[in-house]
Write an enzyme that holds these catalytic residues in place. Sequence first.
Site, mmCIF file in Angstrom:
data_model
loop_
_atom_site.group_PDB
_atom_site.id
_atom_site.type_symbol
_atom_site.label_atom_id
_atom_site.label_comp_id
_atom_site.label_asym_id
_atom_site.label_seq_id
_atom_site.Cartn_x
_atom_site.Cartn_y
_atom_site.Cartn_z
ATOM 1 N N CYS A 117 2.180 -26.649 52.956
ATOM 2 C CA CYS A 117 1.062 -25.943 52.296
ATOM 3 C C CYS A 117 -0.264 -26.083 53.048
ATOM 4 C CB CYS A 117 0.904 -26.427 50.867
ATOM 5 S SG CYS A 117 2.294 -25.917 49.831
ATOM 6 N N HIS A 257 -6.239 -24.671 47.890
ATOM 7 C CA HIS A 257 -4.816 -24.319 47.863
ATOM 8 C C HIS A 257 -4.380 -24.161 46.408
ATOM 9 C CE1 HIS A 257 -0.619 -24.164 48.572
ATOM 10 N NE2 HIS A 257 -0.373 -25.366 48.064
ATOM 11 N N ASN A 287 2.184 -20.366 43.709
ATOM 12 C CA ASN A 287 1.932 -21.070 44.965
ATOM 13 C C ASN A 287 2.651 -20.331 46.102
ATOM 14 O OD1 ASN A 287 1.778 -22.811 47.120
ATOM 15 N ND2 ASN A 287 2.438 -24.631 45.989
HETATM 16 O O1 UT7 Z 1 1.892 -27.022 47.144
HETATM 17 C C1 UT7 Z 1 2.544 -28.194 47.508
HETATM 18 C C2 UT7 Z 1 2.159 -29.323 46.681
HETATM 19 N N1 UT7 Z 1 2.754 -29.226 45.371
HETATM 20 C C3 UT7 Z 1 2.061 -29.574 44.316
HETATM 21 O O2 UT7 Z 1 0.896 -29.883 44.424
HETATM 22 C C4 UT7 Z 1 2.776 -29.632 42.970
HETATM 23 C C5 UT7 Z 1 2.358 -30.864 42.240
HETATM 24 N N2 UT7 Z 1 3.047 -31.070 40.990
HETATM 25 C C6 UT7 Z 1 2.820 -30.297 39.887
HETATM 26 O O3 UT7 Z 1 2.104 -29.323 39.946
HETATM 27 C C7 UT7 Z 1 3.429 -30.729 38.580
HETATM 28 O O4 UT7 Z 1 3.924 -32.024 38.711
HETATM 29 C C8 UT7 Z 1 4.551 -29.788 38.053
HETATM 30 C C9 UT7 Z 1 3.949 -28.464 37.617
HETATM 31 C C10 UT7 Z 1 5.587 -29.582 39.137
HETATM 32 C C11 UT7 Z 1 5.214 -30.443 36.844
HETATM 33 O O5 UT7 Z 1 4.246 -30.723 35.845
HETATM 34 P P1 UT7 Z 1 4.155 -32.164 35.163
HETATM 35 O O6 UT7 Z 1 3.091 -32.081 34.186
HETATM 36 O O7 UT7 Z 1 4.004 -33.171 36.260
HETATM 37 O O8 UT7 Z 1 5.532 -32.269 34.451
HETATM 38 P P2 UT7 Z 1 6.639 -33.421 34.594
HETATM 39 O O9 UT7 Z 1 7.400 -33.258 35.854
HETATM 40 O O10 UT7 Z 1 6.003 -34.734 34.316
HETATM 41 O O11 UT7 Z 1 7.556 -33.062 33.361
HETATM 42 C C12 UT7 Z 1 7.104 -33.178 32.005
HETATM 43 C C13 UT7 Z 1 8.193 -32.689 31.080
HETATM 44 C C14 UT7 Z 1 9.554 -33.300 31.393
HETATM 45 O O12 UT7 Z 1 10.247 -33.455 30.179
HETATM 46 P P3 UT7 Z 1 10.330 -34.883 29.460
HETATM 47 O O13 UT7 Z 1 11.003 -35.790 30.450
HETATM 48 O O14 UT7 Z 1 8.926 -35.274 29.166
HETATM 49 O O15 UT7 Z 1 11.163 -34.597 28.231
HETATM 50 C C15 UT7 Z 1 10.251 -32.229 32.219
HETATM 51 O O16 UT7 Z 1 11.643 -32.296 32.130
HETATM 52 O O17 UT7 Z 1 8.350 -31.273 31.242
HETATM 53 C C16 UT7 Z 1 9.709 -30.975 31.580
HETATM 54 N N3 UT7 Z 1 9.706 -29.832 32.495
HETATM 55 C C17 UT7 Z 1 9.698 -28.560 32.049
HETATM 56 N N4 UT7 Z 1 9.669 -28.027 30.835
HETATM 57 C C18 UT7 Z 1 9.649 -26.684 30.717
HETATM 58 C C19 UT7 Z 1 9.721 -29.822 33.843
HETATM 59 N N5 UT7 Z 1 9.700 -28.560 34.312
HETATM 60 C C20 UT7 Z 1 9.679 -27.758 33.233
HETATM 61 C C21 UT7 Z 1 9.665 -26.358 33.056
HETATM 62 N N6 UT7 Z 1 9.638 -25.865 31.797
HETATM 63 N N7 UT7 Z 1 9.640 -25.513 34.092
#
Ligand code: UT7
Length: 332
Positions: A117, A257, A287
């Site tokens: 990225c 970004h 993204n």
């Molecule tokens: O460009 C390159 C660099 N990339 C980035 O900067 C991305 C950085 N990361 C992020 O933007 C975020 O971490 C994500 C958007 C990928 C994920 O968001 P989060 O708030 O960190 O969610 P999480 O991974 O902590 O997941 C929270 C909950 C989990 O459920 P439990 O374990 O709390 O029951 C996940 O299983 O949300 C669940 N979850 C979803 N639910 C609905 C994960 N993905 C999804 C989804 N829809 N798509």
Amino acid sequence: MTKLTAAITAVGGYVPKFIMTNKMLESMVDTNDEWITSRTGIKERRVLKDEEGKGTSYMAIKAAQDLIDKRGIDPGEIDLIIVATATPDSLVASTAAFVASEIGATNAFGYDLLAACSSFLFGMSTASSFVQSGIYKKVLLIGADKMSSIIDYTDRTTCIIFGDGAGAVLFEPNMEGLGLQDQYLRADGNGRKYLGMDAGGSLMPATEETVKNRKHFIYQDGKSVFKFAVSNMADVAAKIMERNQLTGDEVSWLVPHQANKRIIDATANRMDLDHSKVMMNIHRYGNTTSATLPLLLHDYEEQLKKGDNLVFAAFGGGFTWGSIYLKWAYNK
Ligand code: UT7
């Protein structure tokens, strides 16, 4: 003697026609519009789908042609083409060389620049250095990615985030002190375990096993990447402001970004920047990896004024990240 600087003198962009909405993703994986919108800021993204058999170069060529038409230059004047990308048409043969031939840049050489990225941000450093040194006069920098080619549409943690697109800028010499002013670029290879694609490279060549185990798709440990992205992107943006004695009031635009709206908001807060000065199109494109920064310039070009102070910031796989301070060089 007046100092020669490298300024952006034109912008072009292209996104595929097909719009994949959050609603559509609801029927593909276990997710919902509310979760995606509140956790990322994304409402929809573009996918190069209708244009069967086309790769990243297809979008890069469209963005370059848009720029050439707007700037009114002869492609033969271009000295160098850099394609910043994480998804080149193929390994080995340079995508940039193909783009050069297709747009009629017969006097240019070209190569691809790969830093996830941060590819476009690092490309800005490379392109401007060639101009500032006096070696070349017209360097075309394209950021283009067909992320849909490496996305597993059964994995809800990645498929909701990424989209396809391309943007292009032209760097030319400037004698008014405008253009790229300062840069602070970083890398930490310890980060590659958190975001990447296991197979298809020299470390893990393609086999039946790698295909069966879905190793040719991107993976990310979202939570860890998020933590690194929030602190590092804000750190470098704050650092570039401090080094150039810029206050939040003096920054005209943050060009961040587009990975997650929450990361962008945190960076703007750290810079003490009014949110009306933050370029944002993540809700429309998601993204697009190497294309986020030039697509922002493409979308906001009409609002930019000569002399505006722009702070670019990016964070990506590798890890790679950094910030660039640039003075805008023209009025539309
Ligand atoms: O460009 C390159 C660099 N990339 C980035 O900067 C991305 C950085 N990361 C992020 O933007 C975020 O971490 C994500 C958007 C990928 C994920 O968001 P989060 O708030 O960190 O969610 P999480 O991974 O902590 O997941 C929270 C909950 C989990 O459920 P439990 O374990 O709390 O029951 C996940 O299983 O949300 C669940 N979850 C979803 N639910 C609905 C994960 N993905 C999804 C989804 N829809 N798509």
